[in-house]
Scaffold this motif. Structure first.
Motif: not given
Ligand SMILES: Cc1cc2nc3c(=O)[nH]c(=O)nc-3n(C[C@H](O)[C@H](O)[C@H](O)COP(=O)(O)OP(=O)(O)OC[C@H]3O[C@@H](n4cnc5c(N)ncnc54)[C@H](O)[C@@H]3O)c2cc1C
Length: 468
Positions: A223-231, A283-291, A309-310
């Motif tokens: 799916c459209a994975w979003i690469g995420c960095m949270a601090t 983390s890697l999370v799908p675009a539709e679950h970002m919220q 995104s990639e």
């Protein structure tokens, strides 16, 4: 040609001529380069292995050529080590007895992409398999963070988990590895199929009980994975957020890693993208679950510093986010300072923030935690791959003892014997299959401490030791 390894008395010029049309490399510099993997992560292994070399490299491009290499080695009693991308961390691909290195990277055909599976030759680069799968809306059920170099066969023989393990478990779990074909080392090598639960006869045996020629692995929808960095302000918060994300029923994920702020400060690529001095969740999370993901991070007191995104990562000159996870975390630090090393540590189940926080001050300033979350036997677990600032072996063992005393089991990352790491004990099922597939014991035998004790037994006698 004299032996480069100094360990064999085979005439390697004659041997290379016998290999006929198979491409070979015999220049000492080329052979020495292909005798190494990432064992230098460990100062202990580096001292032990840096002068171990093979004698000749063969690069077969077909099964027939591979069978010819194996039959020739069998005729000369030549030790053999298989090599894919050479990214193993424990010297798995280092030829301790010298001999023939067979590099599989020319056997790289994708055989079939079907409903829920891909079948490919063992030398296929994992990133190439994933690239081919994208066109079908799929990706490998899991893959190592080294996918740009590592091969499918090397992952099956040397790896255990990776990106995808937080949702789909370990490589060894039922259904992830569907089948593989494996060639024996005999006068006339035979190919044998291992399917279903039998794949584990060969998986993670470090190439000592057969030559994997073809792998069939489960695929999952991409799916459209979003690469995420949270601090986060504290490591405890970060770990708790990681555990919550790994368990969340309303957020899909492919990767959940937590990284001590001091390690994150060694990631120059992230400068300007991620706040300095803060602990990191990758983390890697799908675009539709970002919220929902953003809410989870906020509920744990964190902020989402990067979500791309990639294509956006590429446009910003950033690597995949998984290059800040698994053993890539250690690599990012080692690029700046070679005195770093690492450990492999299990954590109490279920993951417990309080126990992590209680342990941190006991470990000292030379240990910086980094956790990966994964599914193990259906439970969310975490394991620690901390950076350790190496001084002496004594101090390293002291740190291991501190972990163990607090209930965090150590898998030895500083041994090149297959029994020393995650396996802990001899795997007699692997050794029984070695006897069947490699009766002369030519395949990477020095990597098993137990082989010398059982090699005179029949495969049935070796199998009878299982569970004793
Ligand atoms: C930076 C970094 C990150 C890593 N991340 C991960 C990760 O996320 N997950 C993970 O599990 N591991 C990880 N590893 C370890 C390693 O990358 C993986 O195990 C990788 O999949 C190995 O593939 P390779 O092709 O490089 O194998 P190699 O290193 O070439 O070989 C590994 C072992 O398999 C044997 N072998 C290779 N090909 C065959 C074959 N066709 N038949 C039989 N035996 C064979 C070799 O003899 C050797 O014993 C990482 C290592 C590094 C350095």
């Amino acid at each position: 040609m004299t032996s480069i390894s100094g360990k064999t008395d085979i005439d390697w010029d004659a041997f290379a001529s016998e290999l006929a049309s198979v491409e070979t490399l015999s220049e000492p510099a080329q052979v020495k380069k292909r005798s190494r993997d990432f064992f230098w992560y460990s100062p202990i292994l580096n001292a032990q292995l840096k002068r171990s070399f093979g004698d000749l490299v063969a690069l077969p491009s077909t099964r027939e050529e591979l069978a010819h290499c194996l039959a020739t080695a069998y005729a000369h009693d030549a030790p053999i080590v298989l090599r894919g991308g050479g990214t193993g961390n424990y010297g798995q691909a280092v030829p301790l007895d010298g001999g023939l290195i067979i590099q599989t990277t020319k056997m790289d055909r994708i055989v079939e992409i079907g409903d829920g599976f891909v079948c490919a030759e063992a030398g296929c680069r994992i990133a190439d398999v994933n690239d081919a799968l994208i066109a079908h809306g799929r990706e490998l059920v899991m893959f190592p963070s080294t996918q740009n170099i590592a091969t499918l066969g090397g992952f099956v023989a040397g790896g255990s988990s990776g990106i995808g393990s937080v949702s789909d478990g370990m490589l060894r779990d039922p259904g992830n590895l569907i089948a593989h074909k494996v060639m024996s080392v005999e006068a006339t090598p035979r190919e044998r199929m291992f399917e279903g639960a039998d794949v584990n006869h060969i998986h993670h045996a470090w190439g000592l009980n057969g030559v994997i020629t073809e792998v069939t692995m489960r695929t999952v929808p991409t799916c459209a994975w979003i690469g995420c960095m949270a601090t986060f302000d504290t490591y405890g918060q970060t770990y708790a957020a990681g555990y919550a994300l790994a368990c969340a029923s309303d957020i899909k994920r492919r990767l959940v890693s937590t990284v001590d702020a001091r390690i994150a400060d060694y990631f120059p690529h992230l400068e300007g993208h991620v706040q300095k001095g803060r602990h990191l969740m990758v983390s890697l999370v799908p675009a539709e679950h970002m919220q929902v993901y953003r809410n989870l991070v906020a509920n744990h007191g964190g902020t989402v510093d990067l979500a791309m995104s990639e294509a956006e990562l590429k446009a910003n000159g950033l690597p995949h986010v998984f290059e800040f996870s698994y053993n890539h975390t250690t690599l990012q630090v080692l690029k700046a300072d070679r005195s770093a090393t690492y450990l492999q540590v299990g954590c109490p189940v279920p993951p417990d923030r309080d126990r992590i926080e209680a342990l941190r001050p006991k470990l000292g300033d030379d240990v910086w935690m980094h956790h990966e979350f994964a599914l193990l036997d259906g439970n969310v677990v975490s394991f620690d791959l901390p950076i350790v600032w190496f001084t002496t072996a004594k101090r390293l063992h002291e740190i291991e003892a501190t972990y163990e005393a607090a209930g965090f089991p150590i898998s030895d990352a500083h041994t090149c014997r297959v029994e020393g790491g995650g396996l802990k004990n001899a795997d007699y099922r692997h050794l029984a299959w070695k006897k069947r597939m490699d009766p002369k014991g030519l395949l990477n035998s020095a990597k098993s401490r137990e082989w010398a004790n059982v090699k005179h037994l029949t495969s049935e006698e070796i199998e009878a030791k299982i569970g004793r």
